[in-house]
Write an enzyme that holds these catalytic residues in place. Sequence first.
Site, short mmCIF file in Angstrom:
data_model
loop_
_atom_site.label_atom_id
_atom_site.label_comp_id
_atom_site.label_asym_id
_atom_site.label_seq_id
_atom_site.Cartn_x
_atom_site.Cartn_y
_atom_site.Cartn_z
N ASP A 1 -1.47 0.08 5.50
CA ASP A 1 -1.16 1.07 6.52
C ASP A 1 -2.31 2.09 6.54
OD1 ASP A 1 0.08 2.48 8.53
OD2 ASP A 1 2.05 2.49 7.60
C1 BGC Z 1 2.29 3.71 10.73
C2 BGC Z 1 2.36 2.23 11.04
C3 BGC Z 1 1.51 1.90 12.24
C4 BGC Z 1 0.09 2.37 11.99
C5 BGC Z 1 -0.87 2.03 13.11
C6 BGC Z 1 0.85 4.21 10.69
O1 BGC Z 1 0.80 5.60 10.58
O2 BGC Z 1 2.92 3.96 9.49
O3 BGC Z 1 3.70 1.86 11.24
O4 BGC Z 1 1.55 0.52 12.50
O5 BGC Z 1 0.11 3.79 11.81
O6 BGC Z 1 -0.61 2.75 14.25
#
Ligand code: BGC
Length: 738
Positions: free
Chosen positions: A292
Site C-alpha cells: 500500500d
Molecule cells: C489505500 C488503498 C488504495 C491506495 C491507492 C491507499 O491509501 O489504502 O486502499 O488502493 O491508496 O490509491
Amino acid sequence: MSRIIMATVLTTLVSATAAEAAAQSTRDRAIAEGVDALVARMTLPEKIGQMTQLTLSALTAAGSPGHSTARLDPHKLHEALVVRHVGSVINVVGGALTLDGWHALLGEIQDVAVKQTRLGIPVLYGIDAVHGVNYTVNATIFPHNIGMAATFNPALVRRAAEITAAELTASGLPWNFAPVLDVGRHTAWPRFYETFGEDAYLASRLGQEATEGIQASGRVAATLKHYLAYGVPRSGRDRTPAELTRAAINAGARAVMVNSGEIDGEPVHASRYWLTDVLRGELGFDGVVVTDWADITFLHTRHRVAPTMKDAVRLAVEAGIDISMTPDNYDFADHLTQLVQEGTIPVSRIDQSVRRILRLKAQLGVLDSPYPRNSDRAFFGAQTSREVAAQAARESITLLKNDGTLPLTRDVRVLVTGPAAQSLTALNGGWTYTWQGTDAGQFPSGVPNVVDAIRARAAEVRYLPGSGFTEPGEVALAAAAAKLADVAVIVLGEDAYAEWLGDLNDLTLPDAQLRLAEAVLATGTPTVLVLLQGRPRIVNSVADRTNGIVMAYWPGMSGAEAIAQVLFGETNPAGRLPFTYPRHPNAIAPYDHKFVETLGQDLARSPRGFHPQFEFGHGLSYTTFAYTDLRLSANQLPRDGKLTVSVTVKNTGSRAGQETVLLFTRQHYAAITPQVRRLRGFQKIALEPGATRTVEFTLSSQDLEYIAADGQSVLEPGKFDVMIGSLVATFEVPPVRN
Ligand code: BGC
C-alpha cells in the site's frame, strides 16, 4: 521493435486461445515461456523498474488540472519510464478524468513505454474503482460495499462488479484495486463503508462474487485488499480475515494489496510469515503482491522496525512483496539495486517478482495490446447498467423502524430538513470523483438529491437545512416548519470522507444534528429519520421517539430516488443490516460475540450484555413474513456428510415483498469459546401476498469449522443448534471413530 519481440514470444498464446479444452494450460505455458524469455533479456535496473509503482502526480506538470486531463510532464515521464524503467502507474491527479481524458493519458504513457524503452514493455495502470469506476466522469456509480452487502444479493454484487470491469476496460484501465475484503469489525473505522460488513461468511460470499465479476472478462485484474487483518479484528478473531481471503483467492484473484497496519507488533509489509508462508504457502496465492501507499518507507519512519530506508526495503522484499507503491520517488529502486549488487538479495528473488508482474501484464493482454481501444467504449454508461445501480440502491435501503407512518401517501405536506438532504456528496461518500468525494463541483448535473426526489412525489414539500453536518443551524425555523407539516423527514448522517480523514473520536452523531432532531421531535409531528452515512453513527438519544428510521448507507447516484421510492412505498424495502448497529459508542460487540459478552442482559440493572440499537440482519418490510416447520434431514451430521435444513416462509401481509432467510448455527461447547451464533447461509426470496415457499439449505461439516489457536480449521464433535428466525433445531456432529 521490442513490441514485435514481445509479440513473437507470445504468438503461441494467440493461437492457443483458439483451442478448446487445453486452451488455458497452453496459454499459461505460452505466457510462462514468453515471460522467461523476456526476463532473460532484462538488466537489473529494468527488473527493479517493474517492481516500482508511481502515482500519476509524479509524472504530471505542477498545477495540472485534475478534471478532464492531467498534463503529463515529458521530462518526468522520460525519467520514469525510459531511465528508471517504471512498470506501473496508479491514481488520478485532482479528480476524475473523462473517457477521452483517460484514452489520451494512457495513450501518451504507453507511447513512451512501448516506443522509447529498450524492451518496449507497456505500463500496467492501476486504479481504485471501489463503487463503480469512480474516477471516470459519468461512470455508473453503485452503492458502497456496505450497502451492496445490505442487499444480501450475491448475483447483484457480481453484476455490479462485471459492469465496473467493463467500464474500466472502456476507460482503458486493466487493474482494479478492489474488492476491499477487510471485515468491518469496528464500526468507527473510517473504511467501514468499503467493507461488506462485520460477518466473515457474508463478506466471503460477496467478496468471491466481486472478485469473479471483476475478472470475468479476463481483461481486468482484481486486487484483494488489504491483506491481512486491516478491519480491526477483536482479540480471538485474528485469523478471520485469512478465512475470508481464502474464498477470494480460490476465486482466482490476480493481485493482493498488503495491510498498512501491524499484527501483534509486526508490520504486515515486513512479515515473511504473513506474506510468504501463509499467503503463498498455506493459501496458495501465486499472483502479484503490491504494497500500500509508501508503506515500505513507513517501515522505517512510522513503524520503526527498520533503522534505515535500506533496511526497510530489504525487510519488505525478503517478506515477499512484488511491487512497491513508492509512490513518488525512486528510493526503493535505488536501495534494492544496491542490496542486489552487494549480494544481500539474490537476483533470483528479483526474477521471481518480475515474472509474476510480467505474467499479470500478459494475462491481461497488456503486453499484446497496451492502448485503450475505441471499440471498448460502447458499453460505457449503458442504460442497463444504470438500472442495475438503481436496483442495488433500492435493495440496499434498510427500514430499521416503522410505527406505520411509512409508507407516506402523496397527498402529505412534508418538511424535509437535515444537512444530508440536499447533498450529493453525502449520497455517494468517499472515492467519488475525488479520493475524499467532497468536491461536488465535479459531479454530473441532473443527479437528484433527496429533496428533489421527495418533491417529485409529495403534494407540498418545504425544505430547510436545519443544521450543518457539525455546525449548528437554524433549528427553530425547522421546528416551526415541522409544526405546519404532516410529516417531517430529517436526513442526517455523514458527509463524504475517505481513509484517515474520516477518523473519529466519538461515534455519536454530532450534536448539531441531534439538536435538530430533538427540536423537530418536540413538535409532535410524525418524524422519519433517513440516515446517509458510511458507518452507524449513534442515534440512541432520539431513535425511540422517531416514527421511522431508514438506513441508506452511501447509496450512490441513484440513491435519492431509491430512498424516495421506499418512503412513498413504490418499493417495498428489503435491505438487511450487514452489521450490528450500536446503541452506545463503547458497546460495539458484533452479533457473533462470545457468551461471556451477554452476561448482565438486564439493562435496567447493568450496562453489560448485548443491547445494540439494531441487530445484524435486521430490516423491516411493508409486508410481514412468518417462519414455520424448521426441519433437519437427520439429527446427525457425519464428517464428509451433508445435512439438509428446511424452513417454510409465508408472506402474511398484503404486499409482495422480498425476504432474506438467514441461517445461523451455534456450537454448544468447543475448545475455543464458541460464538453465540454464526451466519452459515442465506437466501433471498420474493413472495406474493399469501404465498408460501419452503427454503432449503445444505450444511456440510466444513461449514461448521472454526479457526483454532494454531490457525488451522477444525471441526469439534458435539451438539449444534441451527437457528432461522425464532425457530431452533438441534443436531450432533458425532466423534470420529478410530
Ligand atoms: C489505500 C488503498 C488504495 C491506495 C491507492 C491507499 O491509501 O489504502 O486502499 O488502493 O491508496 O490509491
